[in-house]
Design an enzyme around this catalytic site. Sequence first.
Site, PDB file in Angstrom:
ATOM      1  N   LYS A 144       0.519  -1.243  -0.445  1.00 47.51           N
ATOM      2  CA  LYS A 144       0.144   0.776  -0.569  1.00 47.51           C
ATOM      3  C   LYS A 144       1.027   1.406   0.145  1.00 47.51           C
ATOM      4  O   LYS A 144       0.655   2.790  -0.899  1.00 47.51           O
ATOM      5  CB  LYS A 144      -0.920  -0.073   1.238  1.00 47.51           C
ATOM      6  CG  LYS A 144      -0.480   0.384   2.337  1.00 47.51           C
ATOM      7  CD  LYS A 144      -1.173   0.216   3.599  1.00 47.51           C
ATOM      8  CE  LYS A 144      -0.617   0.354   5.021  1.00 47.51           C
ATOM      9  NZ  LYS A 144      -0.443   1.616   5.291  1.00 47.51           N
ATOM     10  N   THR A 145       1.738   1.042   0.748  1.00 51.27           N
ATOM     11  CA  THR A 145       2.664   2.156   0.741  1.00 51.27           C
ATOM     12  C   THR A 145       3.351   2.583  -0.679  1.00 51.27           C
ATOM     13  O   THR A 145       3.944   3.817  -1.056  1.00 51.27           O
ATOM     14  CB  THR A 145       3.879   2.140   1.164  1.00 51.27           C
ATOM     15  OG1 THR A 145       3.582   1.940   2.869  1.00 51.27           O
ATOM     16  CG2 THR A 145       4.709   3.141   1.607  1.00 51.27           C
TER      17      THR A 145
ATOM     18  N   ASP B 167      -3.643   7.667   4.809  1.00 49.98           N
ATOM     19  CA  ASP B 167      -3.391   6.014   5.218  1.00 49.98           C
ATOM     20  C   ASP B 167      -3.370   5.671   6.677  1.00 49.98           C
ATOM     21  O   ASP B 167      -3.978   6.011   7.240  1.00 49.98           O
ATOM     22  CB  ASP B 167      -2.062   6.156   5.323  1.00 49.98           C
ATOM     23  CG  ASP B 167      -1.394   4.803   4.678  1.00 49.98           C
ATOM     24  OD1 ASP B 167      -2.034   3.774   4.527  1.00 49.98           O
ATOM     25  OD2 ASP B 167      -0.120   4.758   5.503  1.00 49.98           O
ATOM     26  N   GLU B 168      -4.031   4.232   6.289  1.00 48.60           N
ATOM     27  CA  GLU B 168      -5.386   3.822   7.247  1.00 48.60           C
ATOM     28  C   GLU B 168      -6.280   4.152   7.656  1.00 48.60           C
ATOM     29  O   GLU B 168      -6.214   4.639   8.907  1.00 48.60           O
ATOM     30  CB  GLU B 168      -3.703   3.912   8.486  1.00 48.60           C
ATOM     31  CG  GLU B 168      -2.440   3.098   8.703  1.00 48.60           C
ATOM     32  CD  GLU B 168      -2.084   2.317   8.563  1.00 48.60           C
ATOM     33  OE1 GLU B 168      -2.975   0.723   8.427  1.00 48.60           O
ATOM     34  OE2 GLU B 168      -1.153   1.051   8.452  1.00 48.60           O
TER      35      GLU B 168
ATOM     36  N   GLN C 250      -8.004  -4.877   8.385  1.00 48.27           N
ATOM     37  CA  GLN C 250      -7.027  -4.617  10.161  1.00 48.27           C
ATOM     38  C   GLN C 250      -7.226  -3.682  10.549  1.00 48.27           C
ATOM     39  O   GLN C 250      -6.550  -3.160  11.511  1.00 48.27           O
ATOM     40  CB  GLN C 250      -5.983  -4.272   9.565  1.00 48.27           C
ATOM     41  CG  GLN C 250      -4.753  -5.437   8.995  1.00 48.27           C
ATOM     42  CD  GLN C 250      -3.709  -5.317   7.755  1.00 48.27           C
ATOM     43  OE1 GLN C 250      -3.166  -4.593   8.652  1.00 48.27           O
ATOM     44  NE2 GLN C 250      -3.597  -5.169   7.187  1.00 48.27           N
TER      45      GLN C 250
ATOM     46  N   ARG D 258       1.560 -10.858  10.379  1.00 47.55           N
ATOM     47  CA  ARG D 258       2.947 -10.083  10.375  1.00 47.55           C
ATOM     48  C   ARG D 258       3.886 -11.379  10.172  1.00 47.55           C
ATOM     49  O   ARG D 258       5.392 -10.811   9.591  1.00 47.55           O
ATOM     50  CB  ARG D 258       3.427 -10.607  12.334  1.00 47.55           C
ATOM     51  CG  ARG D 258       2.291  -9.077  12.374  1.00 47.55           C
ATOM     52  CD  ARG D 258       2.239  -7.817  11.466  1.00 47.55           C
ATOM     53  NE  ARG D 258       1.488  -8.038  11.029  1.00 47.55           N
ATOM     54  CZ  ARG D 258       0.918  -7.195   9.709  1.00 47.55           C
ATOM     55  NH1 ARG D 258       1.462  -5.949   9.880  1.00 47.55           N
ATOM     56  NH2 ARG D 258       0.216  -7.108   9.136  1.00 47.55           N
TER      57      ARG D 258
END
Length: 896
Positions: A44-45, A245-246, A293, A650
């Site tokens: 995503k970044t 973002d997020e 998430q 993770r």
Amino acid sequence: MQQDPDVIARPPEALIGDLNPQQAEAVQYHGPALLIGAGAGSGKTRVLTRRIAWILTQFGAWPSQILAITFTNKAAAEMRERLSSLIGPVAERMWVSTFHSACVRILRRDGDRIGLKSGFTIYDTADCERLVKLIASDFNFDVKRYTPRQILARISDYKNNLTGAKELLAQYAPDFRPGTRGYHIGRIGNVEELYAVVYAEYEHRLALANAVDFDDLIVRTVELLRTQPDVAAYYHHKFRYILVDEYQDTNHAQYVLIRELAGVDAGEHPSPDARGAGRVGPAWITVVGDSDQSIYAFRGADISNIQDFEKDFPNARTIMLEQNYRSTQTILDAANAVIAHNEGRKPKKLWTSAGKGVPITGYAADTAQLEAHWIAHEIKRLHEEEGVRYSDIAVMYRANAQSRSLEEGLIQAHVPYQLIGGTKFYERREVKDALAYLQAIVNPADAINMRRILNVPKRGLGARAESIVTMYADEHGLTFWEGVEQADRIEGMTTRTLNPLKRFADLMTGLRAFAAEHDGQPSQVVARVLRESGLLDELSKSTDPQDQSRVENLSQLQSVAAEYEQNTPDATLVGFLETTALVADFDQLPDESEDSGKVTLMTLHTAKGLEYPVVFLTGMEQGTFPHSRAMEDASELSEERRLAYVGITRAKRHLYITRAAVRAQWGRSSEMMPSQFLDEIPEGLIDWKRKEAGVERMRAGWGRGSDDDWNATLDEFGDWDDDSMGTTYGGSSYGSSSHGSSSYGSASYGSSSYGSSSRSGSSYGSQAPRFGSAARERTSSSSSSGNGGAHFTYGTSASPSRSPRFGSSSASSRSGKVTTRKAAPKPHAKPASSLDRDNRLDINDFHVGDKVSHDSFGLGTVLETQDKGRNSIITVDFGSDGVKRLMLRVAPIEKL
């Protein structure tokens, strides 16, 4: 629209050539609203930074027209660094920052329009707690019953929902006026009145101190934009593209802030400019996030912000990123399977081209101590036999309390580790003291920090002197600092108190003058404060070894100031204080690329956004993970499942999942059932090194009456050869609840003490007996009593009928008394304990839709059945009592 000449021109292929089709589509999308549903590890970044570069080079936007928001300084720095490589140094001039940093920048510029002076102080948690304690002292309410942390959590909820103190006062305490001294809350036990009054007084005192808390940074910015149309128009004109973002972690206040900055509700029509957002109408909004998430509801995050994005923006486009670049397919299949049980989510299935990878490794331990013991030795094996770096391994857990046994296991195995979540650098006492001096220099109205440093280091100005100045200031409508300056006018002031007050006033006046002359050199201001305040001198002269480390921390603070100077062209003392105030927990995490030589221990909430080649996901039991709070709340259980999804994803190469059959809770030992999340992972994905704990097999053996099962279990215990690891077993009542027990339908765990406790109050540890050959020798020596070689010990909290603690020595229970009995049953006989009771109900007799009656919850409808043999489970909806998962053999139910 002319492109900024400072932006490096990039051909389209350079920005999208190495992206997958969905990523490329998201980068190029041309429209007013875009939701990028970015699954874990889906890049995503990269997509977000490429989209910004695309907007600049292909839409012709200027860098000043873009606002990019994320949640941590670390993420913002990474985004800025990637942008620099794409578009050049101009990226450093862009607004790429956290929510709070962007709001500070806005409030520094225009906050005076709503009563905030530019030098306002940002209070951290410790400052806010100190302020609430002062209010509690003035209003005379019990801080043990209503703790500052509890009150601040409620105030934070109010602010996150943009609920003002005035409207709460109107509802609950209309007679209260902020600033009133000696006010007594009228109706004892009326907690809403208490919260309303403290909230209003808290806001009043923040205003007097020209200070804000973290939530205020968002709330006051929203206030500014809503009440000052010309300021709002400026930012509507300035920011034409807003990227967040997020987005799944945003709360209501942040959601409103984005809409206000974008001008969504300003009533203007969209721009007809085909190339981009133009100069008229709302800004174009891109949000990136993953509803799977969303794990910060306890901090106020509202998952509906991302779930309802398409409702909020009817013309929005949604693009899902499902290709994962982090984990193996086995790990992703496990994550997909678990999260699929959450209802109301947008379907998404992660996949990877990296291959299946190794199976997930599972292990069931008898106790939390033995779980930690196995994990520590497996980590050591990975390091020594497979060459895995310690820094490539992370151990994750649901709650901080679980770290104790894990730390002990790693220490005993001589495995180096670092624990994330200890006292943070900016929260250490000596650092807080130094920063308090700096805050008081910048903002003399800040009573909290001024009062903190009044007698630090000690200068003869104790509580009495502080009280005298405070009373004088309150009576005359002055700040605390103004009270200090006018100390010689205070009636009854003794020379003994007046002289040090004058010296303190001279010190602060001198430091303020120096700071004004060296505003662009914060490191020199820090050095002068440390030297002239006496902070450094006091610690340097101390013979306490801990004080030497405090000196090093102060040295580090000066280094941080120097680094800030070097990296910030327009450095100021206020700017430096902002950087220290806005450092989030996540910004202090170690760099993943750095080989620390240590295993990392952290909570699952802290782990979000990180990745490790090897991850141990521990404590996979009902009541531990998912947390006991989620057992009767569907929305909380959904959040726990999202947390499990985060934990699983993770891991890059190898995931371990472990559980304990017995875990200490509130000083008692509790029988723990396997986590329902383990049931949701397909069996073929897990390679169980030990699927059943020894104590579980023993009970199964008792139920079958097999000597072979009994002996096989004892032989397994004999494999544990670490003298420092021991365990204690005993009875647990499934029928009644106790303080700290986790309810699992009708079965309550933690309701009785297992055997006896050690000095620490735990039933486990180095004092507990070790199963193995020595244990068998001890039991053999008891054969003369006719009990078949078993020597049973009970604590006073357990009745003689409860299950045994195996071993030879008794220990004191919580009351300090010892009761030792020898039991008569043969080893394979079933102990007389509710732990092993069986209702003789057959899971095959229960079907979805069946009606059942429960002794406590009444009439219910069966929602799900799970055939687990002796431990079969049914899920029942009891209406107002909620949905319960019941172990069939112990639940007091009747099928209707």
